[in-house]
Design a protein around this motif. Sequence first.
Motif, mmCIF file in Angstrom:
data_model
loop_
_atom_site.group_PDB
_atom_site.id
_atom_site.type_symbol
_atom_site.label_atom_id
_atom_site.label_comp_id
_atom_site.label_asym_id
_atom_site.label_seq_id
_atom_site.Cartn_x
_atom_site.Cartn_y
_atom_site.Cartn_z
ATOM 1 N N GLY A 52 0.780 -1.227 0.000
ATOM 2 C CA GLY A 52 0.000 0.000 0.000
ATOM 3 C C GLY A 52 0.808 1.271 0.000
ATOM 4 N N VAL A 53 2.141 1.180 -0.126
ATOM 5 C CA VAL A 53 3.001 2.368 -0.144
ATOM 6 C C VAL A 53 3.075 2.905 -1.576
ATOM 7 C CG1 VAL A 53 5.327 3.241 0.274
ATOM 8 C CG2 VAL A 53 4.343 1.505 1.796
ATOM 9 N N PRO A 54 2.828 4.191 -1.801
ATOM 10 C CA PRO A 54 2.851 4.733 -3.170
ATOM 11 C C PRO A 54 4.206 4.542 -3.848
ATOM 12 C CG PRO A 54 1.786 6.281 -1.680
ATOM 13 C CD PRO A 54 2.391 5.203 -0.823
ATOM 14 N N ILE A 55 4.158 4.176 -5.132
ATOM 15 C CA ILE A 55 5.362 4.019 -5.943
ATOM 16 C C ILE A 55 5.087 4.607 -7.319
ATOM 17 C CG2 ILE A 55 6.124 1.923 -4.770
ATOM 18 C CD1 ILE A 55 4.985 0.352 -7.190
ATOM 19 N N THR A 56 6.122 4.670 -8.153
ATOM 20 C CA THR A 56 5.936 5.062 -9.544
ATOM 21 C C THR A 56 6.472 3.955 -10.445
ATOM 22 O OG1 THR A 56 8.083 6.138 -9.802
ATOM 23 C CG2 THR A 56 6.269 7.487 -8.934
ATOM 24 N N LEU A 57 5.781 3.695 -11.536
ATOM 25 C CA LEU A 57 6.270 2.711 -12.489
ATOM 26 C C LEU A 57 7.554 3.191 -13.158
ATOM 27 C CD1 LEU A 57 2.994 1.388 -14.157
ATOM 28 C CD2 LEU A 57 4.198 0.571 -12.123
ATOM 29 N N SER A 58 7.762 4.487 -13.191
ATOM 30 C CA SER A 58 9.011 5.028 -13.713
ATOM 31 C C SER A 58 10.197 4.540 -12.880
ATOM 32 C CB SER A 58 8.967 6.557 -13.700
ATOM 33 O OG SER A 58 10.224 7.108 -14.034
ATOM 34 N N GLY A 59 10.078 4.660 -11.571
ATOM 35 C CA GLY A 59 11.150 4.212 -10.693
ATOM 36 C C GLY A 59 11.373 2.712 -10.777
ATOM 37 N N VAL A 60 10.278 1.960 -10.830
ATOM 38 C CA VAL A 60 10.373 0.507 -10.927
ATOM 39 C C VAL A 60 11.064 0.102 -12.230
ATOM 40 C CG1 VAL A 60 9.035 -1.620 -11.141
ATOM 41 C CG2 VAL A 60 8.368 0.105 -9.449
#
Length: 469
Positions: free
Chosen positions: A256-264
């Motif tokens: 549930g922690v916000p992430i970005t697909l860019s970073g991934v």
Amino acid sequence: MTDQLAALTTIFTEFYYFLTVVLMFFIHVGFCMYEVGAARVKNVQHTLLKNTMAIPLVGLAFFLFGMWIYIAFQGWPISTSSLSFTTGFEPWSTKIAPNLTDRISGVFWAAFALFGMTAASIVSGALIERTKTSGFFIIAIYVGAIAWVIPAAWGWAGNGWMAQYLGFHDQYCSAVLHSVAGFATLGVLIHLGPRIGKFAPDGTPREIPAHNPWLVTIGLFMIYVGFWGFYAACHIPIVDVGTAGAPYFTATNIYGVPITLSGVTMNFLLALFGGMVAAYMISNGNAYWTYSGGLTGLISASAGNDLYHPVIALVIAVAGTVMAYKLHYWVERKFKIDDAVGAVAVHGYCGLFGGIVAGFALWGYPSVLPSAGAIITLGEGVGWFGVNAEGLPLITPMGNIIGSVIFAIGFGFIPGWLLGKLLAMFGLLRVSTAAEINGLDGRHVPATYPHHSGMEAAFETIQRKEAKL
């Protein structure tokens, strides 16, 4: 669905998980090609069918009980009141039937089933050319539908008790799945023994070359493609994490922690590239290890690739790759372990390394957010190793060390060793010496290829000679 925004969110999520399933099937295309290429020509058909049949067997096991285990066992394991017997994933549940009020559960189940098939396929490659089909099927069902599922319930869910109490974090299953499958493989290999001729009379290991390097190469690249689907399926694709009156939609990790697909994306590619370059250099250009280096890099960094800086992902991938390469050959020489495709090193050692190192690299980050589910309470036991100002449990080295070791040893190595021991006792683990020397394809077809290569014929002579000693 009458609310347009809710409808779009639901349908997008439904289609998102559907596509991850499609992509993850490439993993199994890759495993089949990879293992067939690594096997000798007299074992091609057997290797192909053994690995292929793991897919429906684990899929059926996941339908019957695998997904139920994941939902039911997320709570504190000592308290029976925390066990949820009604999960909605019982085989007779309407939740997974065509149901306009629940568009997600079926595709979510499929994604988990594909994870389980991947775990079983990890074991498959290491055991090729000498394993009985029936014994492998039993191992595959345990590893694919039980062994990694309980760790996933405990540490790979927002409500998992290890995430809540220990601050355990393993976003893309380094320890939860890869280390479990890899160390279970090691336990089985101890009882299975090496292929005839793998070790010279003085104990020196011999290289048994792949019969088709092209299949190995393409197979591993197909696994890379499927890994994108694996990563994507570990996300919650769209969540409103904003406050009342100020919505904020984003993807989140499994906690549930916000992430970005860019970073991934950056971390995925840097880990892949770093692993391949490191493997190429340390192996002096060995093609097999160069391709496998993409996996060692990814698996070493996967536990924290949702939150790492790309440079951190790169460094961890390189370190994990060097460690796996060195440890593979040390264990092979020291303990005479014949792992035909290096699965123990690639998945087991790198998975455990990745789970442990994430606790250090992400020390202080919140392990879960409330959007992942209500915090479990056990007195004041939330976040045993620390909480932040909002009372959320923190990722810590101790939490990840405890979780990773328990998963690798407690659900991987020890049960794998016991299962290998039992199968060997009942004659279900290894084929006869004659069958191994003649090849395992005889029960399927007279010959997969009409002629063996000169190199394989020479190695068969060694096998026959040493089998008489």
